[in-house]
Design a protein around this motif. Sequence first.
Motif, short mmCIF file in Angstrom:
data_model
loop_
_atom_site.label_atom_id
_atom_site.label_comp_id
_atom_site.label_asym_id
_atom_site.label_seq_id
_atom_site.Cartn_x
_atom_site.Cartn_y
_atom_site.Cartn_z
N ILE A 56 0.85 -1.18 0.00
CA ILE A 56 0.00 0.00 0.00
C ILE A 56 0.89 1.24 0.00
N SER A 57 0.29 2.39 -0.08
CA SER A 57 1.08 3.61 -0.14
C SER A 57 1.49 4.04 1.27
N GLU A 58 2.45 4.93 1.35
CA GLU A 58 2.92 5.40 2.65
C GLU A 58 1.81 6.04 3.50
N PRO A 59 1.06 6.96 2.93
CA PRO A 59 0.02 7.60 3.75
C PRO A 59 -1.01 6.61 4.27
N ALA A 60 -1.19 5.51 3.54
CA ALA A 60 -2.17 4.51 3.97
C ALA A 60 -1.82 3.97 5.35
N ILE A 61 -0.52 3.89 5.62
CA ILE A 61 -0.09 3.42 6.95
C ILE A 61 -0.71 4.29 8.04
N TYR A 62 -0.77 5.58 7.75
CA TYR A 62 -1.25 6.53 8.77
C TYR A 62 -2.76 6.47 8.96
N ARG A 63 -3.41 5.69 8.13
CA ARG A 63 -4.84 5.44 8.37
C ARG A 63 -5.01 4.44 9.52
N HIS A 64 -3.91 3.74 9.85
CA HIS A 64 -4.01 2.66 10.85
C HIS A 64 -3.20 2.91 12.11
N PHE A 65 -2.17 3.73 11.97
CA PHE A 65 -1.40 4.13 13.15
C PHE A 65 -1.10 5.62 13.06
N GLU A 66 -1.17 6.27 14.20
CA GLU A 66 -0.98 7.72 14.19
C GLU A 66 0.45 8.14 13.87
N SER A 67 1.40 7.31 14.32
CA SER A 67 2.80 7.66 14.10
C SER A 67 3.63 6.39 14.09
N LYS A 68 4.89 6.54 13.73
CA LYS A 68 5.79 5.40 13.73
C LYS A 68 6.00 4.90 15.17
N THR A 69 6.11 5.84 16.08
CA THR A 69 6.26 5.47 17.49
C THR A 69 5.12 4.57 17.94
N ASP A 70 3.92 4.90 17.47
CA ASP A 70 2.76 4.09 17.82
C ASP A 70 2.89 2.66 17.31
N ILE A 71 3.49 2.52 16.15
CA ILE A 71 3.70 1.17 15.60
C ILE A 71 4.67 0.39 16.49
N LEU A 72 5.76 1.04 16.85
CA LEU A 72 6.76 0.39 17.70
C LEU A 72 6.17 0.03 19.06
N LEU A 73 5.34 0.93 19.56
CA LEU A 73 4.69 0.68 20.84
C LEU A 73 3.77 -0.55 20.75
N ALA A 74 3.07 -0.66 19.64
CA ALA A 74 2.18 -1.80 19.44
C ALA A 74 2.98 -3.10 19.38
N ILE A 75 4.17 -3.03 18.78
CA ILE A 75 5.03 -4.21 18.72
C ILE A 75 5.42 -4.65 20.13
N LEU A 76 5.83 -3.68 20.94
CA LEU A 76 6.23 -4.01 22.31
C LEU A 76 5.04 -4.55 23.11
N GLN A 77 3.89 -3.93 22.89
CA GLN A 77 2.67 -4.39 23.56
C GLN A 77 2.42 -5.86 23.22
#
Lengths: 192, 192
Positions: free
Chosen positions: B36-57
């Motif tokens: 998918i496109s880059e902006p599409a990622i931001y439809r699912h996570f607010e920021s990159k930090t949020d993605i990393l946080l979800a991984i740790l969770q």
Amino acid sequence: MLTERQEEIINKSIEIIATQGIQRLTIKNLSKEIGISEPAIYRHFESKTDILLAILQNFQEVSLYMEKAVRDIKGSVIGKIEFIFSKIIEIFSQEPSHISVIFSEEIFKNEVVLKEKIVEIMSSKQQFIENLIVEGQRNSEIRDDIDYKTLALIVVGALRFIVKQWDLKNQHNNLIEEGKELIEGLKLILTT
Amino acid sequence: MLTERQEEIINKSIEIIATQGIQRLTIKNLSKEIGISEPAIYRHFESKTDILLAILQNFQEVSLYMEKAVRDIKGSVIGKIEFIFSKIIEIFSQEPSHISVIFSEEIFKNEVVLKEKIVEIMSSKQQFIENLIVEGQRNSEIRDDIDYKTLALIVVGALRFIVKQWDLKNQHNNLIEEGKELIEGLKLILTT
DNA sequence: TTTAAGTTAGTGAATATTCACTATATTTGC
DNA sequence: GCAAATATAGTGAATATTCACTAACTTAAA
């Protein structure tokens, strides 16, 4: 041999890694802190990778120097292990900046040449401990119902972990104190 | 609860961290691999930090689940420690991608919220082992001439170190085999 | 018709590195 | 002893590339 400026560059780099993290070790940041322009850095090192490599080289030298000192000690193997253990903790305690560098392996993983250097340093350190333990097992100082490799792994693993935790927890508690407790425990474990 | 797409994003992220290193976990890279496109990622996570946080969770949940499983086991404390030990090694052995994430602490150090999460996960894991050891010391399964904290430190440190080495050395040798040897050694150490 | 999930095409900031050039020592040839 | 040549260590400006992130538009489903 390193020139004065080269020494300054790697020292500042270590400092930056420690205080701001390896992510903030940029040529811009580095040059600013030293007080020269960015291109000036490249008069002293061909690339950023070369700077990191010099840092690792520096660590290796300190490490080898320490091993040499241990070899010259007269006395029991346990005494030698205790010495090297407390020496390492002392160094890290006095210069916490070094910890961040040692534990930056994950970042160095990208650059093959850096990763190889890290593995080299780690392996040599472990082998040194292994040799000490074999010696201790031969003269019945150290238990021989457990493989020397396993014992070395336990000793080095514990050392790494205690330092790592101390670093992560903002260096709150007393590393030297905790280190002493750990080495006492390890001594019991190795001998009984 | 995570949506399907969110799950996909964090799984791909873990995969990227494992195969290419955390440095290469960029939004561009991630979106390309998902298709998918880059902006599409931001439809699912607010920021990159949020993605990393979800991984740790995600890691934390797996960890808690495992601890729950261990609690339900009937039998000796040593048996429980052996179980959790081999389980962890099994997981890492089957999904080496998780190792890189667990050991990326140094990178997470920059982002306060991520660092706190890491410390939280590490502390809880260690405390779990500590509790087991205390229990073992009470019913005389485990030696009590060494402090429970020190023993836990040794167990966890050894586990971390063996996994780390395996990862650094490109997963050449057999982790499960070496893990078995280590746990046998640790059992002797804890009981004698 | 609203809304979730996608797109294209951008943003400013940061990155390591290179460019052409300069001031100041140091070395060399006569 | 002294001018010419060279080496050393610096400069500001610019390079191509990458980064996380955004604005505005489109599509499809409920």
